[in-house]
Design a protein around this motif. Structure first.
Motif, short mmCIF file in Angstrom:
data_model
loop_
_atom_site.label_atom_id
_atom_site.label_comp_id
_atom_site.label_asym_id
_atom_site.label_seq_id
_atom_site.Cartn_x
_atom_site.Cartn_y
_atom_site.Cartn_z
N CYS A 4 0.83 -1.22 0.00
CA CYS A 4 0.00 0.00 0.00
C CYS A 4 0.85 1.26 0.00
N LEU A 5 1.98 1.22 0.68
CA LEU A 5 2.79 2.45 0.79
C LEU A 5 3.84 2.56 -0.32
N TYR A 6 4.40 1.41 -0.75
CA TYR A 6 5.61 1.51 -1.58
C TYR A 6 5.55 0.78 -2.92
N ASP A 7 4.40 0.21 -3.31
CA ASP A 7 4.34 -0.39 -4.64
C ASP A 7 4.68 0.68 -5.69
N PRO A 8 5.60 0.37 -6.63
CA PRO A 8 6.04 1.42 -7.56
C PRO A 8 4.90 2.01 -8.40
N HIS A 9 3.82 1.24 -8.63
CA HIS A 9 2.74 1.75 -9.50
C HIS A 9 1.53 2.27 -8.73
N GLN A 10 1.32 1.74 -7.51
CA GLN A 10 0.10 2.12 -6.79
C GLN A 10 0.35 2.59 -5.37
N GLY A 11 1.61 2.62 -4.94
CA GLY A 11 1.91 2.92 -3.53
C GLY A 11 1.66 4.37 -3.16
N TYR A 12 1.33 4.55 -1.90
CA TYR A 12 1.03 5.89 -1.39
C TYR A 12 2.24 6.81 -1.53
N TYR A 13 3.38 6.41 -0.99
CA TYR A 13 4.56 7.28 -1.03
C TYR A 13 5.20 7.34 -2.41
N THR A 14 5.01 6.28 -3.21
CA THR A 14 5.68 6.24 -4.50
C THR A 14 4.89 6.96 -5.60
N THR A 15 3.57 7.12 -5.42
CA THR A 15 2.79 7.70 -6.53
C THR A 15 1.96 8.94 -6.16
N LYS A 16 1.66 9.14 -4.88
CA LYS A 16 0.71 10.23 -4.56
C LYS A 16 1.39 11.60 -4.66
N ASP A 17 0.67 12.56 -5.28
CA ASP A 17 1.23 13.90 -5.51
C ASP A 17 1.41 14.70 -4.24
N LYS A 18 0.32 14.81 -3.48
CA LYS A 18 0.36 15.73 -2.33
C LYS A 18 0.10 14.95 -1.05
N ILE A 19 1.13 14.81 -0.25
CA ILE A 19 1.02 14.02 0.98
C ILE A 19 0.97 14.93 2.21
N PHE A 20 1.89 15.92 2.23
CA PHE A 20 2.07 16.73 3.44
C PHE A 20 1.35 18.08 3.31
N GLY A 21 1.03 18.69 4.44
CA GLY A 21 0.49 20.05 4.45
C GLY A 21 -1.02 20.10 4.31
N PRO A 22 -1.58 21.34 4.21
CA PRO A 22 -3.04 21.51 4.26
C PRO A 22 -3.78 20.75 3.16
N SER A 23 -3.23 20.69 1.93
CA SER A 23 -3.96 19.98 0.87
C SER A 23 -3.55 18.50 0.80
N GLY A 24 -2.70 18.06 1.72
CA GLY A 24 -2.32 16.65 1.77
C GLY A 24 -3.08 15.92 2.86
N ASP A 25 -2.40 14.96 3.49
CA ASP A 25 -3.09 14.11 4.47
C ASP A 25 -2.69 14.40 5.91
N TYR A 26 -1.48 14.93 6.11
CA TYR A 26 -1.05 15.20 7.48
C TYR A 26 0.14 16.16 7.47
N TYR A 27 0.43 16.69 8.65
CA TYR A 27 1.58 17.58 8.83
C TYR A 27 2.69 16.81 9.54
N THR A 28 3.93 17.20 9.28
CA THR A 28 5.02 16.76 10.15
C THR A 28 5.66 18.03 10.72
#
Ligand code: SAM
Length: 320
Positions: A4-28
């Motif tokens: 779910c996180l790292y599949d090269p074609h469908q993974g969250y971290y490998t394919t999703k455009d915006k992860i961090f910040g207000p338009s993403g999913d969470y802040y660090t």
């Protein structure tokens, strides 16, 4: 979790455009205020001295994401500590990027270890069962015996007692990363900032389902089987295992601290006084102050995050 996180074609971290910040999913923390990076920069200057001012001075960052933290640390070093900055060689490490073979300096990370795929186990009487995933018409969970003997070893290291019926996460990748670092680091400091717990904290609350959580558009859910490839999946870091694995490799640990404690140790009071001197109602500073507030809110990110500093191949002070 790995798929779910790292599949090269469908993974969250490998394919999703915006992860961090207000338009993403969470802040660090690096997205709240640069003071977080500035504190790390101050700490690095002290560790540079502890390590006898190596040239080059390696700064290896694990799991850089968008790279804000490394950028802000380097800017701060260049501005305030040019003599240290001149020695720095910075290595940003992301999925698929190899670490340097020989490291003399600091290996640091923010929310890296909590993003590594974990095994999940459930205690059944005196037995430990692993929770596997079955891919039939629908995804379901299936319990069976554990296959990897390291799981039992990890459980014994990380949890002084196990509660019947409860689930636990076993982060063998974390152990592998530490063992790999031990082969590469000649003399250095491994500084980890992450969600996590030691045994006392873990044991102080009932956690029937462990600590696995998912983040999607700033909402938290315990269900990893929805929004697959679109939501983050994390589990809290077991600092008990991290410190003991380090100790078994000959490393020494400073006491585990909250991030708030770490920020105080590295100049928070001074930073707040500077802010006050600029005028607390100064409208031009509103955004700056909002960032600091998010970083420092009670029970917020600086209370949940912990900092563990481990010394590798360095004759350290006695921290006990
Ligand atoms: C929760 S994010 C944190 C990003 C950043 N450090 C921050 O604080 O904003 C975790 C990051 O670790 C990266 N990561 C996961 N496994 C990794 C691996 N084996 N090697 C390098 N990076 C990895 C992910 O791709 C992701 O960018």
């Amino acid at each position: 979790m790995d798929f779910c996180l790292y599949d090269p074609h469908q993974g969250y971290y490998t394919t999703k455009d915006k992860i961090f910040g207000p338009s993403g999913d969470y802040y660090t923390s690096p997205y709240t205020h640069r003071f977080f990076a500035h504190s790390l920069a101050s700490a690095f200057v002290e560790y540079f001295k502890l390590l006898s001012q190596p040239r080059p001075f390696h700064l290896v960052e694990l799991g850089v994401g968008e790279g804000f933290l490394g950028r802000d640390i380097l800017e701060r070093l260049e501005e305030r500590y040019p003599e240290v900055f001149d020695c720095v060689e910075y290595f940003p490490v992301e999925v698929g990027v190899a670490l340097p073979d020989r490291i003399q300096g600091i290996v640091f990370s923010n929310e890296f270890f909590d993003a590594l795929p974990v095994h999940r186990v459930r205690v059944r009487g005196s037995k430990l069962q692993e929770i596997y995933v079955s891919l039939g018409d629908e995804i379901s969970e299936v319990e069976s015996e554990t296959e990897d003997p390291r799981i039992l070893e990890y459980m014994r290291t990380g949890f002084k007692e196990w509660r019947n019926g409860c689930e636990y996460e076993v982060n063998l990748r974390m152990v592998e990363v530490l063992e790999d670092l031990d082969r590469r680091v000649d003399s250095g400091v491994v500084l980890t900032v992450d969600y996590g717990y030691d045994w006392e904290e873990y044991n102080s609350v009932d956690r029937p389902h462990g600590t696995l959580l998912c983040y999607h558009r700033h909402q938290v859910t315990p269900n990893p089987y929805i929004n697959m490839g679109q939501q983050d999946i994390t589990s809290h870091v077991n600092f008990e295992v991290m410190a003991k694995t380090g100790a078994s490799l000959g490393w020494t640990s400073e006491p585990l601290r909250s991030q708030r404690h770490f920020l105080f140790d590295w100049g928070l009071e001074q930073r707040l006084l500077e802010e006050e001197a600029q005028g607390l109602l100064n409208p031009e500073r509103a955004e700056e102050r909002l960032g600091l507030k998010t970083l420092l809110a009670p029970d917020g990110i600086s209370d949940t995050m912990k900092v563990l500093v481990q010394h590798v191949g360095v004759s350290s002070r006695d921290y006990s």
